[in-house]
Design a protein around this motif. Sequence first.
Motif, mmCIF file in Angstrom:
data_model
loop_
_atom_site.group_PDB
_atom_site.id
_atom_site.type_symbol
_atom_site.label_atom_id
_atom_site.label_comp_id
_atom_site.label_asym_id
_atom_site.label_seq_id
_atom_site.Cartn_x
_atom_site.Cartn_y
_atom_site.Cartn_z
ATOM 1 N N ARG A 180 0.730 -0.894 -0.132
ATOM 2 C CA ARG A 180 0.066 -0.201 0.411
ATOM 3 C C ARG A 180 0.841 1.068 -0.129
ATOM 4 N N ILE A 181 1.653 1.316 -0.899
ATOM 5 C CA ILE A 181 2.745 2.215 -0.791
ATOM 6 C C ILE A 181 2.529 3.023 -2.752
ATOM 7 N N ASN A 182 3.763 3.637 -2.786
ATOM 8 C CA ASN A 182 3.658 4.718 -4.533
ATOM 9 C C ASN A 182 5.087 3.567 -5.076
ATOM 10 N N MET A 183 5.303 3.336 -5.921
ATOM 11 C CA MET A 183 6.745 3.116 -6.698
ATOM 12 C C MET A 183 7.594 4.120 -6.669
ATOM 13 N N SER A 184 7.080 5.531 -6.216
ATOM 14 C CA SER A 184 7.624 6.569 -6.137
ATOM 15 C C SER A 184 8.635 6.601 -4.484
ATOM 16 N N ASN B 217 15.254 3.862 -2.254
ATOM 17 C CA ASN B 217 16.247 2.976 -2.082
ATOM 18 C C ASN B 217 16.602 3.843 -3.584
ATOM 19 N N HIS B 218 17.316 5.007 -3.382
ATOM 20 C CA HIS B 218 17.799 5.804 -5.010
ATOM 21 C C HIS B 218 18.077 4.561 -6.064
ATOM 22 N N LEU B 219 16.748 3.999 -7.149
ATOM 23 C CA LEU B 219 16.436 3.690 -7.710
ATOM 24 C C LEU B 219 15.661 4.173 -8.647
ATOM 25 N N LYS B 220 17.112 3.739 -9.979
ATOM 26 C CA LYS B 220 16.663 4.870 -10.929
ATOM 27 C C LYS B 220 16.048 4.179 -12.212
ATOM 28 N N SER B 221 15.397 2.955 -11.535
ATOM 29 C CA SER B 221 14.355 2.297 -12.948
ATOM 30 C C SER B 221 13.617 1.546 -12.079
ATOM 31 N N ASP B 222 12.977 0.195 -12.687
ATOM 32 C CA ASP B 222 11.905 -0.242 -12.433
ATOM 33 C C ASP B 222 12.567 -1.950 -11.886
ATOM 34 N N SER B 223 13.724 -1.648 -12.384
ATOM 35 C CA SER B 223 14.013 -3.349 -12.522
ATOM 36 C C SER B 223 14.480 -3.792 -10.942
#
Length: 438
Positions: A408-412, A418-424
């Motif tokens: 129940r949180i946003n992908m953003s 987690n300092h992610l630059k992509s969805d992978s």
Amino acid sequence: MVSFFNRFLFFILIVNITSTSYGATDVKQLRISNTANSVRIVLDLTDQAEYKIFTIDNPYRVIIDLKNTHLNTSIAQPDVEKTGIQSIRNGVQDSNNLRIVFDLKQKMTVSSFVLAPEGNNIHRLVLDLKHSKTVQAKSVSQINQGKRDVVIAIDAGHGGTDGGATGKFLKEKDVVLSISKEIKKIIDGVPGYSAFLIRDGDYYIPLDQRPAIAREKKADLFISIHADAFTTPQPRGASVYSLSLRGASGAMAKFIEDSENSADERGGLNLSERSDILVQVLGELTLDATMDAGVDVGEFVLGSLKKGTKMHSSVIQKANFAVLRSPDVPSILIETGFISNPDEEKNLGSAKYRKNLASAIFKGIDRYFQANPIPGTYIAWSLENKNKLIDYTVKSGDTLSGIAYKHRINMSQIKAINHLKSDSLRIGQVLKLPLVSN
């Protein structure tokens, strides 16, 4: 031939409730409806009748014997679906006595009372059947976190023989039931909240029983939904009311107070014969804290409604509404608009408008409980833990969107934390996730 033992057993099993009155009688109509915590059976009678009520186990049955009474054979068979009643049978005893048998799906207790003719009503024999045990389903949040929900009781005003205010096309009882169902739908869809309707169909519940039902089900808040009318079509707009034992805060508040408090008479109850236990309770308990909480939640709901709804009053109104007189459950009454105003009646007839109203009401309620969390609830727990992070190890088949939905949180949010630059993602990767959603 029935043995002496069976006859003896029959009389051991029955509960005999008697009421004595006299006169040849016809049963003109038999009506059945579900209330919040019981099944109500109403027999419309042409005159008074001497009657007895029996309950029998194995199988469970409720039996009514009416002396010198006949059944109008043209009356429609009532719908018993979802009432707990399996079937209805009737027969004649000793030529003139009527027996009606209600076959039950499970054991139920029975109480009865009679109502004298009033207004368009004739003599009525009323039976209330109550389930022996009520089991309340657990919500998703209760199962997942072991914390209880904030419970909201939603009271749709009027009902049954009391239609409430009327417009050119709409009746108040129908409009407010639709709004109440929409509020419940919204509440039940939010983790940490659950709601129940005081009435979920077209039947009448006495005013003092409505807060009593809320207390019985341990509600944290009671909201009563209405849509009033005035003697002229000009008044319009919504209002929010809290309880004042000193009476109404203004002329319009007094007009609405009188209108709502007379509902029991329109609902067919003889007020002179009813013992008002609640008045005794109110005399013994201190209401200050409960009434203050009602004002507080009313302010939040009022502020939310102001953002998208025409308001009749921009401040909390106060009145001595009978339905708000609960000693320990904060309560408010919301007039959603004037059904006597043509434009407002059109709005209240719109499903979209009712949904927006319901959404605004809930937003106010939610903001109140976010600001005043109840210890032991999921809402309080989530506020305490909203800034805490947990480790989550990515498994085969996981996607960023799936993890976000599950928690129940946003992908953003996940990507930012987690300092992610992509969805992978990769199997075995450890992500930091909020313990609860913000």
